[in-house]
Design an enzyme around this catalytic site. Sequence first.
Site, mmCIF file in Angstrom:
data_model
loop_
_atom_site.group_PDB
_atom_site.id
_atom_site.type_symbol
_atom_site.label_atom_id
_atom_site.label_comp_id
_atom_site.label_asym_id
_atom_site.label_seq_id
_atom_site.Cartn_x
_atom_site.Cartn_y
_atom_site.Cartn_z
ATOM 1 N N HIS A 139 0.742 -1.110 0.024
ATOM 2 C CA HIS A 139 0.011 -0.088 -0.073
ATOM 3 C C HIS A 139 1.010 1.185 -0.176
ATOM 4 C CE1 HIS A 139 -2.809 2.846 1.722
ATOM 5 N NE2 HIS A 139 -3.881 2.073 1.143
ATOM 6 N N ASP A 215 2.866 -4.878 8.332
ATOM 7 C CA ASP A 215 1.668 -3.835 8.078
ATOM 8 C C ASP A 215 0.388 -4.819 8.142
ATOM 9 O OD1 ASP A 215 -0.524 -2.686 6.968
ATOM 10 O OD2 ASP A 215 0.362 -2.102 5.144
ATOM 11 N N GLN A 218 -4.516 -5.181 7.133
ATOM 12 C CA GLN A 218 -5.798 -5.951 6.559
ATOM 13 C C GLN A 218 -5.844 -7.597 7.022
ATOM 14 O OE1 GLN A 218 -8.122 -5.075 4.615
ATOM 15 N NE2 GLN A 218 -7.179 -3.241 3.784
ATOM 16 N N LYS A 241 -10.679 -0.523 10.345
ATOM 17 C CA LYS A 241 -10.988 -1.708 9.428
ATOM 18 C C LYS A 241 -11.307 -2.727 10.024
ATOM 19 C CE LYS A 241 -7.399 -0.150 6.219
ATOM 20 N NZ LYS A 241 -8.073 0.806 5.204
ATOM 21 N N CYS A 382 -4.513 2.247 -3.853
ATOM 22 C CA CYS A 382 -3.494 2.976 -3.209
ATOM 23 C C CYS A 382 -2.297 1.812 -3.298
ATOM 24 C CB CYS A 382 -3.769 3.111 -1.686
ATOM 25 S SG CYS A 382 -4.737 4.282 -1.220
HETATM 26 C C1 LIG Z 1 -2.701 -3.091 3.515
HETATM 27 C C2 LIG Z 1 -2.944 -1.472 4.084
HETATM 28 N N1 LIG Z 1 -1.892 -0.778 4.363
HETATM 29 C C3 LIG Z 1 -2.216 0.160 4.944
HETATM 30 C C4 LIG Z 1 -3.144 0.931 4.697
HETATM 31 C C5 LIG Z 1 -3.216 2.293 5.407
HETATM 32 O O1 LIG Z 1 -4.378 2.427 6.186
HETATM 33 P P1 LIG Z 1 -4.944 3.902 6.832
HETATM 34 O O2 LIG Z 1 -5.531 4.558 5.591
HETATM 35 O O3 LIG Z 1 -5.630 3.428 7.742
HETATM 36 O O4 LIG Z 1 -3.712 4.370 7.320
HETATM 37 C C6 LIG Z 1 -4.390 0.236 4.231
HETATM 38 C C7 LIG Z 1 -5.615 0.872 3.734
HETATM 39 O O5 LIG Z 1 -6.491 0.519 3.139
HETATM 40 C C8 LIG Z 1 -4.071 -0.958 3.708
HETATM 41 O O6 LIG Z 1 -5.019 -1.926 3.190
#
Ligand SMILES: Cc1ncc(COP(=O)(O)O)c(C=O)c1O
Length: 423
Positions: A139, A215, A218, A241, A382
Amino acid sequence: MAPSYFYFENNNDCDIIVYNMIDIKKIKNDFPLLNKQINSKPIIYFDSACMSLKPRQVIEAMNEYYYEYPACAGRSSHRLGELVTNKVKEVRQIVAKFINANSEKEIVFVRNTTEAINLLANSLNFKENDIILTTDKEHNSNLIPWQALVNKKGIKHLIVKSRDDGTFDFESYRKLVKGVTLVSMVHTSNLDGMTIPAKEIIKIAHENGSLVFLDAAQSAPHKKIDVKDLDVDFLAFSCHKMLGPTGTGIFYAKYGLLEKLDPFLVGGDTVEYSTYESHKMLEAPEKFEAGLQNYAGIIGIGEAVKYLEAIGFDNIKEQELKLNSFITEELNKLSKIKIIGSADSALRSGIISFYIKETDMHQIALMLDEMSNIMIRSGQHCVHSWFNDKKIKNSARVSLYFYNTMEEAEKFISCINKIIKIL
Ligand SMILES: Cc1ncc(COP(=O)(O)O)c(C=O)c1O
């Protein structure tokens, strides 16, 4: 007493009550949005990877804060202040237990995963020629902070390419990990729902003297995270989420490492005292939580975790797999549609990301919304870097959660079939 959202099944042979199935109808009553209609039709919410829905237990806990004790934590000694301080402490303990951290001191409240990664990138004191190793499915939140350090500090960024079926390539990883400072990888991808074999990746990284960040944006909403078992050094997830309030997240670090990090946001609530010339920082985790916090949000996180634990990750997985398998099987009947990632739905968590060659998938998403209030996400999610590399314009992404039903999945497939005929 077991939570109201479980079925009870009497096993006549031995008189044992088994409550291993969730009652989706009762669960739906907890989610206000799922009881609303647009144009006299229910809403089918298939966008939980972006933002999950919130149960009324979370909303009510937040409202209670605003109505009953809207004060600050850690500052005022009056009884409302005391109450907030204790609630924040309690939620820190709940979260620590949720991910099996050693202590609540390893839990830092942040706004989201993005903020946690920025905290790490700006606090780890990277030097020129330090190396960051990521996957090719990051992401932007786990890509841009490292690209910024490439430009600012001259660090190096290496990428492990996934195999063609989306699985992790250990051969290439073993070659690349040598001399790496930080392995920073997406645990479950928001692009294709696939999960990397984190425990083995972390073991290899540690054998090579590298630190590891996961990270878990998900993964934490869908599977049990055990930071001790993984032996991960740093981890982050976004509570919005996983049923929690919007704009809330968690940064975890092993305490010994957290102590060594220099906070990049400083000010009120991060110091024990100050003079005109100097100050003494508080210990972690407080030194990372500058200024007044989102107390209602933190209190909501506690309720979200309690709700998830009552449902149970086995039940969550079972429901997602049932729906994902059905949708995958039906989409595979349509030759125009290509699903991103593994052909095996069991490897894709609650995500089905698909595209049709030379078609703008935003159009498909809009049609689904128009036809039957089906809310999915379309675009590059993203993960622009992956789409640009593969020269794929965009995809439509269905992301499921345990509150979705088979009827909703059937409706989605019936609409997709109609759309394909129109196209
Ligand atoms: C795999 C992953 N990492 C990071 C993020 C970033 O999350 P946030 O926008 O809540 O910071 C997301 C958001 O969709 C994501 O799916």
